[in-house]
Design a protein around this motif. Structure first.
Motif, short mmCIF file in Angstrom:
data_model
loop_
_atom_site.label_atom_id
_atom_site.label_comp_id
_atom_site.label_asym_id
_atom_site.label_seq_id
_atom_site.Cartn_x
_atom_site.Cartn_y
_atom_site.Cartn_z
N ARG A 57 35.90 45.34 37.39
CA ARG A 57 36.52 44.97 36.12
C ARG A 57 38.02 44.67 36.25
O ARG A 57 38.74 45.37 36.96
CB ARG A 57 36.37 46.10 35.10
N LEU A 58 38.45 43.68 35.50
CA LEU A 58 39.86 43.48 35.19
C LEU A 58 40.04 44.01 33.77
O LEU A 58 39.30 43.62 32.86
CB LEU A 58 40.23 42.00 35.25
N SER A 82 43.05 38.10 43.94
CA SER A 82 43.36 37.83 42.53
C SER A 82 42.09 37.79 41.70
O SER A 82 42.11 38.09 40.50
CB SER A 82 44.11 36.50 42.39
N LEU A 83 40.96 37.43 42.32
CA LEU A 83 39.68 37.43 41.62
C LEU A 83 39.08 38.83 41.61
O LEU A 83 39.54 39.72 42.33
CB LEU A 83 38.71 36.45 42.30
N THR A 84 38.05 39.01 40.81
CA THR A 84 37.41 40.33 40.71
C THR A 84 35.97 40.30 41.22
O THR A 84 35.12 41.06 40.76
CB THR A 84 37.44 40.83 39.26
N ASP A 199 32.40 42.47 37.18
CA ASP A 199 33.38 41.59 36.52
C ASP A 199 32.90 41.23 35.12
O ASP A 199 31.96 41.83 34.59
CB ASP A 199 33.66 40.35 37.39
N TRP A 200 33.51 40.22 34.51
CA TRP A 200 33.30 39.93 33.10
C TRP A 200 31.93 39.33 32.77
O TRP A 200 31.57 39.21 31.59
CB TRP A 200 34.39 38.96 32.62
N ARG A 226 38.78 34.37 36.81
CA ARG A 226 39.26 35.74 36.62
C ARG A 226 39.40 35.97 35.12
O ARG A 226 40.08 35.22 34.43
CB ARG A 226 40.61 35.90 37.32
N ALA A 227 38.75 36.99 34.63
CA ALA A 227 38.78 37.25 33.19
C ALA A 227 38.69 38.75 32.93
O ALA A 227 38.08 39.50 33.70
CB ALA A 227 37.64 36.53 32.49
#
Length: 258
Positions: A57-58, A82-84, A199-200, A226-227
Motif C-alpha cells: 500500500r501507498l 517509486s511504484l508499489t 497496492d490500490w 502509483r496510487a
C-alpha cells in the motif's frame, strides 16, 4: 510491535484487475476533516508465472516523495522503488518479503504512532534467515483516538509459541485447486470485493463450494501506476462496509480511476 517487518501474505492468483492505462488516480484529500484508518502496508505475494508479484500500500499519510526498499528474506532486491508493486522474476514460491518506506533518504523501521513517535528500536531488524519475525520484543500500546499519539506502552510478554500453532504453516501452494461459488442466485456476487491488500488494485473473495472456507484472489499482473490505497478514500471504505451490512454490490471510489 516495534521493528517487525511486514511478511507478505501469499494469495491465489487470478486476473481480477488488469493494469489500466492513463494517469494515476488523484489522492483523497486530507483536508476534509475525516479520520482515516491506521493501516500497515498490506504486503502480499501472488504467484505470477515463474515468479512472484509483490505489492503493497501507498498511504494517504505518506509524503509525496516516499519510496520503498523491498527485501526477499534478508536480501534487499529493490532499492528506492517509486511504484508499489514488483515482479520478482524467477523467485521460488513461498518466499517471504518485507517492505520498508524510505523518507528523506532514510529507510524507516519500527512501529510508529499516528504522530510519528517510534515504539521500540527503529534500527532493529528481528527477521530470521527466511524473512520471518519469530523473536524480538513486542509491545502493547494505547493510542489517543483523536491524534494517534502514544498514551502508554508496555512490553507484551505472552510467548509466541510455534508458528504452526497460529494456524499457518505457510502451505498455500494448492489454493487454486479448490472450487468456489457465487452468492445471491442470478446476481452472482462475491462475498466481498475491493482494495483489501497490496497496492490500490482490488481483490475479490469467494466461498468454497462446501462453504467451509473463503478464497481471496488478486491480480498477478504488474502496473506502472502509483496510487494511494482505496482504503483511504472515505467513500470507497464505506462501500466496503455496505457490502456486508446493506447492498452486496461492488464498492465505488469518490473519483475516476484512470
Amino acid at each position: 510491535m516495534a521493528s517487525r517487518g511486514r511478511i507478505a501474505r501469499v494469495l491465489a492468483a487470478g486476473a481480477l484487475t488488469a493494469a489500466p492505462a492513463g494517469a494515476a488516480p488523484p489522492p483523497p484529500p486530507l483536508t476534509d476533516g475525516k479520520q482515516r484508518e491506521t493501516l500497515d502496508r498490506g504486503l502480499i505475494s501472488v504467484r505470477s508465472g515463474s515468479g512472484n508479484l509483490v505489492s503493497w500500500r501507498l498511504l494517504a499519510t505518506d509524503p509525496a516523495t516516499v519510496t520503498f526498499n523491498l527485501y526477499r528474506g534478508t536480501t534487499r532486491i529493490v532499492t528506492g522503488a517509486s511504484l508499489t508493486n514488483h515482479l520478482d522474476a524467477g523467485a521460488a514460491a513461498g518466499q517471504a518479503y518485507t517492505v520498508r518506506p524510505v523518507i528523506g533518504g532514510v529507510e524507516q523501521a519500527g512501529t510508529t504512532s499516528g504522530t510519528g513517535q517510534v515504539i521500540g528500536n527503529a534500527s532493529a531488524d528481528h527477521r530470521n534467515s527466511s524473512g520471518y519475525v519469530l523473536n524480538g520484543p513486542e509491545y502493547l500500546t494505547v493510542l489517543n483516538g483523536q491524534t494517534g499519539a502514544v498514551r502508554a506502552t508496555v512490553d507484551y510478554v505472552p510467548p509466541r509459541g510455534t508458528v504452526s500453532s497460529w494456524g499457518d504453516s505457510y502451505g498455500h501452494g494448492d489454493a487454486l485447486h479448490v472450487g468456489v461459488h457465487s452468492n445471491n442466485g442470478t446476481k452472482a456476487t462475491p462475498s466481498l470485493s475491493g482494495d483489501l491488500l497490496g497496492d490500490w488494485r482490488e481483490e475479490v473473495i469467494w466461498p468454497t463450494t462446501d462453504n467451509t472456507r473463503l478464497r481471496i484472489y488478486s491480480t498477478p499482473s504488474t502496473t506502472g501506476l502509483r496510487a494511494i490505497t482505496l482504503l483511504h478514500d472515505i467513500q470507497n471504505r464505506t462501500a466496503l462496509a455496505w457490502q456486508n451490512t446493506a447492498y452486496n454490490q461492488p464498492p465505488h471510489p469518490s473519483f475516476a480511476i484512470g
